[in-house]
Write a protein that holds these residues in place. Structure first.
Motif, PDB file in Angstrom:
ATOM      1  N   PHE A  96     -34.183  35.098   5.704  1.00 21.37           N
ATOM      2  CA  PHE A  96     -33.121  35.485   6.636  1.00 21.37           C
ATOM      3  C   PHE A  96     -32.261  36.629   6.113  1.00 21.37           C
ATOM      4  CE2 PHE A  96     -34.002  30.926   7.215  1.00 21.37           C
ATOM      5  CZ  PHE A  96     -34.554  30.999   8.485  1.00 21.37           C
ATOM      6  N   ASN A 156     -29.205  29.229  10.163  1.00 23.91           N
ATOM      7  CA  ASN A 156     -30.656  29.353  10.317  1.00 23.91           C
ATOM      8  C   ASN A 156     -31.406  28.421   9.370  1.00 23.91           C
ATOM      9  OD1 ASN A 156     -30.941  31.257  12.405  1.00 23.91           O
ATOM     10  ND2 ASN A 156     -30.577  32.964  11.005  1.00 23.91           N
ATOM     11  N   ARG A 159     -31.350  24.914  10.671  1.00 27.31           N
ATOM     12  CA  ARG A 159     -32.300  24.717  11.773  1.00 27.31           C
ATOM     13  C   ARG A 159     -33.746  24.609  11.279  1.00 27.31           C
ATOM     14  NH1 ARG A 159     -28.694  28.150  14.653  1.00 27.31           N
ATOM     15  NH2 ARG A 159     -29.780  30.020  13.918  1.00 27.31           N
ATOM     16  N   GLU A 160     -34.080  25.357  10.232  1.00 23.50           N
ATOM     17  CA  GLU A 160     -35.467  25.406   9.784  1.00 23.50           C
ATOM     18  C   GLU A 160     -35.688  24.638   8.480  1.00 23.50           C
ATOM     19  OE1 GLU A 160     -37.391  29.156   9.939  1.00 23.50           O
ATOM     20  OE2 GLU A 160     -36.288  29.820  11.719  1.00 23.50           O
TER      21      GLU A 160
END
Length: 463
Positions: A96, A156, A159-160
């Motif tokens: 990211f 992020n 979420r992952e």
């Protein structure tokens, strides 16, 4: 025209003379611990300072001052897991941060690393990890402009999370490439993977007891290992455990307890422990009733040994000296626990994986050879020498013994018997040397599994 120096803010007011500035607002709960963990991590990885030293003694990090015991424990947990899973954490951040870390962003990297460690590996609320990381970034001028970036990257990762964890490899991600390559070459791919997996686990808590291991296992809720050490499930602070203040036992990994026992020391023998601090192996020798001399070049570390011996009610002659220049009449037995890369202790000291370099190996190997020759010189004819290192690297272990036997015909190997190490045949080499690996001695749970990686060889000086 507005007088110079006045604010454009219409609400500007001068503070009356003599009135002090208002005290700074208290930090949000838990923020001080996160900031301390980030700074300790930075110290460890950029300055090579051992993680353990940053939590105790005169080298303890200043950020720990004022933290209550719970926050100090949280700081240690965050810093430790950040190092244990550093490769996975950096890999996740790389997903990211397409352009990498912003330049001149201060402690941003370490703020992100400790936050990702919390999200992926600690049982802490995700929202707290994200919020406190944003606050930590805002609290530092260089990182403050990137607070929004921190928020986005961490959300992020939340979420992952499962995809990140599923794609993580203990050997390829959480082991430095130079070590992974060496372990594959020296132990094979399957064993290298097992070592790396074991290094991800919380280390065991092992005790060497003066007597009655079965009784102490019952009292402390542990088990007796085949080697005679007591292994505990407990997370109670060590000084609060029964028997500590009375000096009935000391903390020492089960593998680390073995080399001193291989000396076959007994009352009336003169024994020297070279490189003795902090003293666990010295205590094993003293327990036999032998006359012990403990040598180490670090006066500070020998102070710790002296304190431990006082608690254990044991005696030793303590000598502050470089082992290479230490001089004394020959001893009946010599233990040499040589300075090494310590790659066998990564599960217990995860900073070792990231602070040691391949270039560290050659100078240490040269020093170890000198120390081994010195150990032989300090041994009486017919006396025993045990050489050991807490390294997984064969150059620091097996290779030394072959080289010594070739250059010194007055020394021969005295093979270790499997019964001397609790029947752990997997820990004996064909030549009769000890070689423990972190993946040995698997138990029912990770907390009850494993050993530090050790090499030990027993030698006799010919009469």
């Amino acid at each position: 025209m507005k007088p110079p120096g006045r604010s454009h803010n219409a609400n500007f007011r001068r503070r009356p003379a003599g009135q002090s500035a208002p005290p700074p607002e208290p930090l949000a709960p838990g923020l001080a611990a996160r900031i301390a963990a980030a700074q300790i991590l930075a110290d460890t990885l950029t300055a090579g300072r051992p993680l353990e030293e940053r939590f105790s003694g005169e080298n303890a990090h200043a950020r720990l001052t004022g933290l209550d015991p719970r926050d100090r424990a949280l700081t240690r947990s965050i810093a430790t897991v950040s190092l244990r899973r550093l490769g996975t954490i950096r890999k996740a951040l790389g997903r990211f941060l397409d352009k990498g870390l912003p330049k001149k962003s201060g402690a941003l990297e370490w703020t992100l690393v400790v936050a990702v460690a919390q999200i992926l590996f600690l049982d802490l609320p995700d929202h707290a990890a994200v919020d406190l990381a944003v606050r930590a970034a805002k609290a530092e001028p260089a990182a403050a402009p990137f607070a929004a970036l921190v928020n986005g990257v961490l959300r992020n990762i939340v979420r992952e999370r499962q995809e990140i964890l599923d794609g993580s490899s203990a050997l390829d991600d959480d082991t430095p490439a130079w070590l992974a390559a060496r372990w594959r070459a020296n132990y094979g791919a399957a064993t290298a993977q097992a070592i790396a997996m074991a290094n991800r686990d919380e280390p065991t808590l092992d005790l060497s007891v003066k007597s009655d291991p079965e009784g102490w296992a019952r009292r402390l809720g542990g088990i007796v290992l085949p080697t005679g050490s007591v292994r505990l499930e407990s997370h109670v602070p060590v000084p609060e455990l029964e028997g500590y203040s009375e000096g009935e036992w000391w903390v020492q990994d089960a593998a680390a307890a073995l080399p001193a026992r291989l000396l076959r020391a007994s009352s009336g023998m003169r024994v020297v422990d070279l490189c003795a601090a902090p003293g666990g192996k010295s205590a094993e020798i003293a327990l036999t009733g032998a006359s012990l001399t403990a040598v180490d070049r670090s006066a500070e570390r020998l102070k710790r040994l002296a304190v431990n011996f006082e608690r254990l009610r044991m005696d030793a002659e303590i000598a502050v000296a470089d082992a290479l220049s230490f001089d004394a009449p020959p001893f009946d037995a010599v233990l040499l626990d040589a300075l090494c890369t310590a790659t066998g202790t990564i599960r217990r000291h995860p900073d070792v994986a990231w602070t040691k370099r391949l270039g560290d190996l050659a100078p240490l190997v040269a020093l170890q050879a000198q120390l081994l020759d010195k150990a032989v010189a300090l041994t009486k004819p017919g006396g025993l020498i045990v050489y050991c290192t807490c390294s997984l690297e064969p150059e620091e272990g097996e290779a030394h013994i072959g080289a010594l036997l070739r250059r010194n015909p007055d020394v021969r190997r005295l093979p270790i018997e499997v019964e001397e190490i609790g029947g752990l045949a997997e820990c004996l080499s064909p030549a009769g040397d000890l070689r423990t690996l972190p993946c040995h001695l698997r138990g029912l749970t990770p907390r009850m599994s494993g050993l530090d990686g050790f090499f030990a060889a027993r030698l006799r000086r010919k009469s």
